[in-house]
Design a protein around this motif. Structure first.
Motif, PDB file in Angstrom:
ATOM      1  N   ASN A 108      -4.382   4.741   6.380  1.00 21.89           N
ATOM      2  CA  ASN A 108      -5.603   4.605   5.576  1.00 21.89           C
ATOM      3  C   ASN A 108      -5.200   4.258   4.152  1.00 21.89           C
ATOM      4  N   PHE A 109      -6.135   3.653   3.420  1.00 20.00           N
ATOM      5  CA  PHE A 109      -5.896   3.400   2.004  1.00 20.00           C
ATOM      6  C   PHE A 109      -6.600   4.479   1.201  1.00 20.00           C
ATOM      7  N   ASP A 110      -5.849   5.172   0.361  1.00 18.43           N
ATOM      8  CA  ASP A 110      -6.403   6.203  -0.510  1.00 18.43           C
ATOM      9  C   ASP A 110      -6.797   5.537  -1.826  1.00 18.43           C
ATOM     10  N   SER A 111      -8.103   5.332  -2.021  1.00 18.80           N
ATOM     11  CA  SER A 111      -8.599   4.624  -3.209  1.00 18.80           C
ATOM     12  C   SER A 111      -8.283   5.365  -4.500  1.00 18.80           C
ATOM     13  N   ALA A 112      -8.283   6.685  -4.460  1.00 18.98           N
ATOM     14  CA  ALA A 112      -8.034   7.470  -5.672  1.00 18.98           C
ATOM     15  C   ALA A 112      -6.586   7.323  -6.141  1.00 18.98           C
ATOM     16  N   GLN A 113      -5.649   7.373  -5.212  1.00 22.79           N
ATOM     17  CA  GLN A 113      -4.234   7.292  -5.583  1.00 22.79           C
ATOM     18  C   GLN A 113      -3.670   5.877  -5.488  1.00 22.79           C
ATOM     19  N   LYS A 114      -4.454   4.946  -4.954  1.00 21.37           N
ATOM     20  CA  LYS A 114      -4.035   3.548  -4.793  1.00 21.37           C
ATOM     21  C   LYS A 114      -2.752   3.430  -3.962  1.00 21.37           C
ATOM     22  N   THR A 115      -2.719   4.159  -2.850  1.00 22.05           N
ATOM     23  CA  THR A 115      -1.585   4.092  -1.926  1.00 22.05           C
ATOM     24  C   THR A 115      -2.100   4.210  -0.495  1.00 22.05           C
ATOM     25  N   PHE A 116      -1.232   3.866   0.430  1.00 22.97           N
ATOM     26  CA  PHE A 116      -1.540   4.060   1.840  1.00 22.97           C
ATOM     27  C   PHE A 116      -1.040   5.433   2.267  1.00 22.97           C
ATOM     28  N   THR A 117      -1.800   6.062   3.149  1.00 25.44           N
ATOM     29  CA  THR A 117      -1.417   7.355   3.706  1.00 25.44           C
ATOM     30  C   THR A 117      -1.534   7.282   5.221  1.00 25.44           C
TER      31      THR A 117
END
Length: 198
Positions: A108-117
């Motif tokens: 998933n893309f974490d919009s808050a941290q701007k990274t994939f998780t």
């Protein structure tokens, strides 16, 4: 002379030669498939590069819906605006667009941290193990095709048996399809791992 006798005579005469040619044929087709996949990937990357060039010249449209629809119309897959912005900000955006296409089951893309998780049950360690598992399954299913073909050839030398031929032929075809699915899954996991590391 019926078809059964003709196939049996052919197998007796050329069976071992055919058996030796089977691995060579698989290597040849695997190489052809790899070249086709690489060409297709390069074409996709070129398409993405053209779109990125357009975005660089004109800017990313402010309307998120339009941006998402442009990507979907051009490349056949939907990608949300935040991921587009992230991908365009990285060093290899074309390659990242292509990798992202097959990763939705794993990350998933974490919009808050701007990274994939990793998604749900997945971790980086589990993804790495799953990739190895898919690669092994792909190899084993290709090996099964070789075994089934050997059975057909050896059986045909003793006299043609339609039941054995049908059974082994069907399982060979199924094994080839399964191997292709394993390779595709492995590529999706590999892309996920690479995006997690960027």
């Amino acid at each position: 002379m019926g078809i059964h006798q003709l196939i049996g005579a052919f197998a007796k005469e050329f069976g071992f030669t055919l058996l030796a040619l089977i691995p060579l044929t698989f290597f040849f087709f695997r190489k052809m498939y790899s070249e086709y996949s690489e060409k297709k990937e390069n074409d996709n990357i070129k398409n993405v590069e053209l779109l990125i060039q357009w975005f660089n010249e004109h800017g990313l449209p402010k309307d998120k819906f339009i941006s998402e629809q442009l990507i979907q119309k051009r490349f056949g897959f939907l990608i949300n605006y935040e991921v587009m912005e992230w991908i365009l900000s990285k060093e290899n955006p074309s390659s990242n667009f292509y990798k992202f296409r097959y990763t939705s089951s794993y990350i998933n893309f974490d919009s808050a941290q701007k990274t994939f998780t990793c998604k749900g049950k997945w971790t980086v360690s589990k993804l790495e193990k799953y990739k190895v598992f898919q690669d092994v399954l792909s190899f084993l299913s290709l090996f099964a095709v070789f075994i089934f073909m050997a059975v057909i050839i050896f059986n045909s030398q003793q006299g043609f048996d339609l039941a054995t031929f049908s059974f082994c032929g069907a399982y060979s075809f199924g094994s080839l399809l399964f191997s292709g699915a394993c390779i595709t899954t492995s590529l999706g996991v590999k892309g996920s791992l690479e995006l997690l590391k960027t």
